[in-house]
Motif scaffolding. Structure first.
Motif, PDB file in Angstrom:
ATOM      1  N   VAL A 109      -8.464  -2.422  -0.195  1.00 27.21           N
ATOM      2  CA  VAL A 109      -7.272  -3.272  -0.178  1.00 27.21           C
ATOM      3  C   VAL A 109      -7.625  -4.682  -0.652  1.00 27.21           C
ATOM      4  N   LEU A 110      -8.809  -5.135  -0.246  1.00 25.90           N
ATOM      5  CA  LEU A 110      -9.243  -6.473  -0.635  1.00 25.90           C
ATOM      6  C   LEU A 110      -9.318  -6.619  -2.158  1.00 25.90           C
ATOM      7  N   VAL A 111      -9.752  -5.556  -2.818  1.00 23.83           N
ATOM      8  CA  VAL A 111      -9.817  -5.589  -4.281  1.00 23.83           C
ATOM      9  C   VAL A 111      -8.407  -5.749  -4.860  1.00 23.83           C
ATOM     10  N   ILE A 112      -7.468  -4.973  -4.300  1.00 26.62           N
ATOM     11  CA  ILE A 112      -6.079  -5.078  -4.782  1.00 26.62           C
ATOM     12  C   ILE A 112      -5.529  -6.477  -4.527  1.00 26.62           C
ATOM     13  N   ILE A 113      -5.816  -6.988  -3.316  1.00 27.96           N
ATOM     14  CA  ILE A 113      -5.353  -8.338  -2.989  1.00 27.96           C
ATOM     15  C   ILE A 113      -5.868  -9.328  -4.032  1.00 27.96           C
ATOM     16  N   PHE A 114      -7.136  -9.166  -4.365  1.00 30.46           N
ATOM     17  CA  PHE A 114      -7.750 -10.063  -5.350  1.00 30.46           C
ATOM     18  C   PHE A 114      -6.979 -10.019  -6.677  1.00 30.46           C
ATOM     19  N   LEU A 115      -6.683  -8.804  -7.138  1.00 33.78           N
ATOM     20  CA  LEU A 115      -5.963  -8.670  -8.411  1.00 33.78           C
ATOM     21  C   LEU A 115      -4.570  -9.292  -8.333  1.00 33.78           C
ATOM     22  N   VAL A 116      -3.857  -8.962  -7.236  1.00 28.87           N
ATOM     23  CA  VAL A 116      -2.505  -9.504  -7.090  1.00 28.87           C
ATOM     24  C   VAL A 116      -2.566 -11.029  -7.030  1.00 28.87           C
ATOM     25  N   ARG A 155      10.254  -2.379 -11.795  1.00 34.92           N
ATOM     26  CA  ARG A 155       9.243  -1.896 -12.733  1.00 34.92           C
ATOM     27  C   ARG A 155       8.582  -3.044 -13.512  1.00 34.92           C
ATOM     28  N   ILE A 156       9.319  -4.162 -13.707  1.00 39.22           N
ATOM     29  CA  ILE A 156       8.686  -5.288 -14.409  1.00 39.22           C
ATOM     30  C   ILE A 156       8.138  -6.323 -13.428  1.00 39.22           C
ATOM     31  N   ASN A 157       8.146  -5.974 -12.174  1.00 41.74           N
ATOM     32  CA  ASN A 157       7.640  -6.890 -11.147  1.00 41.74           C
ATOM     33  C   ASN A 157       6.197  -6.523 -10.797  1.00 41.74           C
ATOM     34  N   PRO A 158       5.224  -7.357 -11.172  1.00 40.57           N
ATOM     35  CA  PRO A 158       3.827  -6.976 -10.931  1.00 40.57           C
ATOM     36  C   PRO A 158       3.524  -6.759  -9.447  1.00 40.57           C
ATOM     37  N   LEU A 159       4.268  -7.455  -8.605  1.00 39.31           N
ATOM     38  CA  LEU A 159       3.999  -7.330  -7.174  1.00 39.31           C
ATOM     39  C   LEU A 159       4.263  -5.911  -6.672  1.00 39.31           C
ATOM     40  N   SER A 160       5.243  -5.224  -7.288  1.00 39.70           N
ATOM     41  CA  SER A 160       5.555  -3.888  -6.782  1.00 39.70           C
ATOM     42  C   SER A 160       4.383  -2.923  -7.012  1.00 39.70           C
ATOM     43  N   ILE A 204       1.794  -3.821  -4.232  1.00 42.44           N
ATOM     44  CA  ILE A 204       2.163  -3.314  -2.908  1.00 42.44           C
ATOM     45  C   ILE A 204       2.093  -1.794  -2.888  1.00 42.44           C
ATOM     46  N   ASP A 205       2.473  -1.170  -4.002  1.00 38.70           N
ATOM     47  CA  ASP A 205       2.370   0.291  -4.084  1.00 38.70           C
ATOM     48  C   ASP A 205       0.909   0.732  -3.914  1.00 38.70           C
ATOM     49  N   ALA A 206       0.008  -0.019  -4.568  1.00 37.79           N
ATOM     50  CA  ALA A 206      -1.410   0.341  -4.476  1.00 37.79           C
ATOM     51  C   ALA A 206      -1.906   0.179  -3.042  1.00 37.79           C
ATOM     52  N   MET A 207      -1.550  -0.922  -2.402  1.00 36.21           N
ATOM     53  CA  MET A 207      -1.997  -1.137  -1.021  1.00 36.21           C
ATOM     54  C   MET A 207      -1.459  -0.059  -0.096  1.00 36.21           C
ATOM     55  N   ARG A 208      -0.182   0.286  -0.330  1.00 37.03           N
ATOM     56  CA  ARG A 208       0.448   1.292   0.523  1.00 37.03           C
ATOM     57  C   ARG A 208      -0.250   2.639   0.343  1.00 37.03           C
ATOM     58  N   THR A 209      -0.557   2.974  -0.890  1.00 37.00           N
ATOM     59  CA  THR A 209      -1.243   4.232  -1.157  1.00 37.00           C
ATOM     60  C   THR A 209      -2.598   4.256  -0.442  1.00 37.00           C
ATOM     61  N   ILE A 210      -3.317   3.127  -0.542  1.00 39.03           N
ATOM     62  CA  ILE A 210      -4.649   3.080   0.065  1.00 39.03           C
ATOM     63  C   ILE A 210      -4.560   3.111   1.591  1.00 39.03           C
ATOM     64  N   ILE A 269      -3.422   0.195 -10.792  1.00 37.20           N
ATOM     65  CA  ILE A 269      -4.575  -0.649 -11.098  1.00 37.20           C
ATOM     66  C   ILE A 269      -4.580  -1.076 -12.571  1.00 37.20           C
ATOM     67  N   VAL A 270      -4.241  -0.119 -13.441  1.00 38.31           N
ATOM     68  CA  VAL A 270      -4.195  -0.464 -14.861  1.00 38.31           C
ATOM     69  C   VAL A 270      -3.175  -1.581 -15.104  1.00 38.31           C
ATOM     70  N   VAL A 271      -1.985  -1.426 -14.529  1.00 38.89           N
ATOM     71  CA  VAL A 271      -0.950  -2.452 -14.716  1.00 38.89           C
ATOM     72  C   VAL A 271      -1.424  -3.796 -14.159  1.00 38.89           C
ATOM     73  N   LEU A 272      -1.973  -3.765 -12.943  1.00 44.86           N
ATOM     74  CA  LEU A 272      -2.406  -5.013 -12.317  1.00 44.86           C
ATOM     75  C   LEU A 272      -3.477  -5.721 -13.147  1.00 44.86           C
ATOM     76  N   VAL A 273      -4.463  -4.953 -13.571  1.00 52.57           N
ATOM     77  CA  VAL A 273      -5.555  -5.567 -14.341  1.00 52.57           C
ATOM     78  C   VAL A 273      -5.003  -6.162 -15.635  1.00 52.57           C
ATOM     79  N   SER A 274      -4.117  -5.400 -16.319  1.00 55.94           N
ATOM     80  CA  SER A 274      -3.589  -5.925 -17.586  1.00 55.94           C
ATOM     81  C   SER A 274      -2.802  -7.210 -17.359  1.00 55.94           C
ATOM     82  N   VAL A 275      -1.910  -7.178 -16.348  1.00 54.32           N
ATOM     83  CA  VAL A 275      -1.102  -8.375 -16.112  1.00 54.32           C
ATOM     84  C   VAL A 275      -2.011  -9.543 -15.725  1.00 54.32           C
TER      85      VAL A 275
END
Ligand SMILES: Nc1ncnc2c1ncn2[C@@H]1O[C@H](COP(=O)(O)OP(=O)(O)OP(=O)(O)O)[C@@H](O)[C@H]1O
Ligand SMILES: [Mg+2]
Lengths: 331, 256
Positions: free
Chosen positions: B143-150, B204-209, B212-218, B234-240
């Motif tokens: 989750v920490l990794v996702i937080i970092f990306l967000v 769908r154009i909101n990077p936050l979704s 949050i989807d990734a955190m929820r999945t994890i 993750i791909v979307v987050l990294v690209s954005v």
């Protein structure tokens, strides 16, 4: 460019800066010599800060040429940044850090080795007399203390050129004197060039050369003495019972222009006032209520050139300027 | 190069020092998510059972990753936004005349903002036992990794906006018209799987979704609540993140 004098550490040629239709700096040309104290003297909004910001790479210019230590201000910003120290007109300390931390961060950004940084921090803190407060948050400092800390910070990396934009605005006379004494010493010992702006006339007199700037233009540039010599001698101010008649009489006997001054007085310039005054009082056709003579100041020079006085700023000027800045941001 | 790294470190360190020194801010910024979680969350959860939905506990678990996301959103946005007034009045003005590149300043600021967001996010994550959500070390670090990306994405977005809009008031307007909708349409508070169409499109154009989807999945590992596969998040987050960071650095480096 081969006409650049190697002795000149700053060269400014036909510099223009426009803000949406407003010409803040209007085609100015000047140079600053190595190891001199150069001053910008002028009223609010004259364009002093704008010019400094362009020279120190913070603001882009509309047109003109600016070089500093031979580096071009648009193309070689980093080289320029390496050799300047800056004390801004507006506060630029981190309030939530201590004095020592502010200096530490500054030193890191200039890549000063840690041990040297420690020694120098102590050195500059001593100069501005803040050693005992070095571990206090800047938030708890008075305005004057903050200013002193900013000057200490500007010196920390031993810059070749130190810019001081209104360095003593809002400080008490004692602190002001101390800062100027230090600046003069610094120039002697450290081989540093100083570029300052000020509203305080007396202060700019420590400069080797002064540029008087008004509405974005340099209207005079010379040593303080030479500038004052452009005025024809001493300034005489007279309060009389009948100004009109007296004015005519003075014009007749001296040939110099007589102007109206504050509080219903009139003023004019005369070569040798100590001989002139006794004779004048004896022969005057109008009763003289008071008369005074004094050496010309830079304020007189400004008055002579523009017909206006440079308003002496009081202690709250810094606050005014701050609120003006805030206003500017809200546009 | 070393000089630039020191620059990044300095900007980062300053943000961290300021964060830990400002105790009221720490408490204040944690009050909001805790309020959301325990008051709003509990309230909605019990009303759900009133209206005959699933059990309340499910809703609280659903909302939990959303609140972590909310914490990260606000923390990193406001920390990046401080660049606006810092530039006009503060320390940053001074930094701008030092020989540190604008890019290093931006990178330092992004890392500072995301470090703080990671600290705040972790504090919320540590509340999970109170909601009986099991979180292992592995989950925590993922989750920490996702937080970092967000956090980097949002911070970069803040810097992009700060470079374009320089007035304080405009920033308040943005907070209302951008940040709140971003939060509401991120799937933080309600599932986006079966809402109305326009909401789905906007989300769908909101990077936050994606965050949050990734955190929820994890955290929950429940395919029913999942919007996209984890790899896509993750791909979307990294690209954005990459695009926003570059854009932020470029815009901030523009001289005015
Ligand atoms: N960012 C800006 N946008 C628009 N106008 C500006 C900006 N900065 C300065 N000006 C204008 O340019 C002119 C010169 O301003 P500047 O700050 O250089 O004056 P100054 O000589 O430093 O005055 P002071 O003694 O009050 O500090 C003023 O009319 C000011 O309003
Ligand atoms: Mg000024």
């Amino acid at each position: 460019m081969n006409d650049i004098n190697t002795n000149n550490i700053i060269e400014v040629k036909n510099l223009v800066k426009e803000f949406k239709g407003l010409r803040a700096v209007d085609d100015i040309t000047f140079s600053v010599k190595e190891n001199e104290i150069f001053g910008f003297l002028g009223p609010n909004g004259a364009g002093k800060t704008t010019t400094i910001n362009i020279i120190c790479t913070l603001l882009s210019k509309t047109s003109g040429e600016v070089t500093l230590c031979g580096h071009n201000v648009t193309r070689e910003r980093n080289k320029i940044r390496n050799c300047i120290g800056m004390v801004f007109q507006d506060p630029s300390l981190d309030d939530k850090l201590t004095a020592l931390e502010n200096l530490y961060f500054h030193g890191l950004l200039y890549n000063i080795p840690r041990r040297t940084l420690k020694e120098r921090s102590e050195e500059v803190l001593k100069i501005v007399n803040l050693t005992s407060r070095k571990n206090n948050l800047v938030m708890t400092y008075s305005g004057g203390m903050k200013r002193r800390l900013e000057i200490a910070r500007g010196l920390l990396h031993y810059p070749k050129i130190l810019f001081l934009d209104e360095p003593t605005l809002g400080l008490d006379p004692q602190t002001r004197n101390k800062i100027w004494d230090y600046i003069i010493k610094l120039k002697k010992n450290k081989n540093i060039t100083i570029f300052l702006t000020s509203h305080y006339m007396e202060e700019t007199e420590i400069c080797d050369r002064i540029a008087i700037i008004d509405e974005g233009k340099i209207i005079a540039l010379d040593t303080p003495d030479n500038l004052k010599n452009t005025i024809g001698g001493d300034i005489i101010t007279i309060l009389s019972e009948e100004n009109v008649k007296l004015k005519k009489y003075i014009k007749e006997i001296t040939g110099s222009d007589v102007q109206d001054a504050k509080d219903g007085k009139i003023r004019f310039e005369i070569k040798d006032s100590s001989i002139f005054i006794p004779k004048f009082i004896k022969n005057s056709p109008v009763k003289i209520l008071s008369i005074s003579a004094r050496k010309p100041t830079l304020n007189d020079v400004f008055l002579d050139l523009t017909g206006r006085e440079i308003r002496e700023e009081n202690a709250s000027a810094r606050d005014n300027i701050r609120s003006r800045m805030m206003g500017r941001m809200r546009h | 190069m070393k000089k630039e790294l020191i620059g990044v470190y300095t900007i980062w360190l300053r943000d961290i020092k300021r964060y830990f020194r400002d105790k009221p801010r720490i408490v204040g910024s944690l009050a909001q998510p805790i309020l959301f979680l325990f008051v709003l969350g509990t309230g909605i959860a019990s009303s759900l059972s009133t209206f005959g939905g699933g059990s309340g506990k499910d809703f609280l678990s659903f909302m939990f990753p959303g609140i972590v996301g909310m914490t990260v959103l606000f923390t990193s946005f406001f920390s990046a936004m401080s660049i606006v007034w810092d530039r006009e009045f503060g320390f940053l003005r001074e930094v701008l005349v030092t020989p540190i590149s604008r890019t290093s300043i931006v990178v330092g600021k992004l890392l500072g903002g995301s470090t703080i967001a990671m600290i705040q996010g972790s504090i919320i994550l540590l509340l999970s036992p109170l909601l009986k959500i099991p979180i292992t070390f592995a989950i925590f670090f993922k989750v920490l990794v996702i937080i970092f990306l967000v956090a980097i994405t949002i911070s970069a977005m803040g810097i992009v906006l700060a470079s374009v809009i320089k007035s304080m008031q405009a920033f308040q307007v943005i907070t209302n018209f951008l940040l709140m909708p971003m939060f509401f349409l991120s799937g933080a508070l309600f599932p986006l799987n079966d809402t109305v169409k326009w909401m789905k499109v906007v989300s769908r154009i909101n990077p936050l979704s994606y965050g949050i989807d990734a955190m929820r999945t994890i955290i929950l590992n429940n395919p029913d609540l999942q919007l996209y596969p984890l790899w896509l998040d993750i791909v979307v987050l990294v690209s954005v993140t990459v695009v926003m960071s570059i854009l932020g650095a470029v815009l901030f480096s523009r001289q005015d």
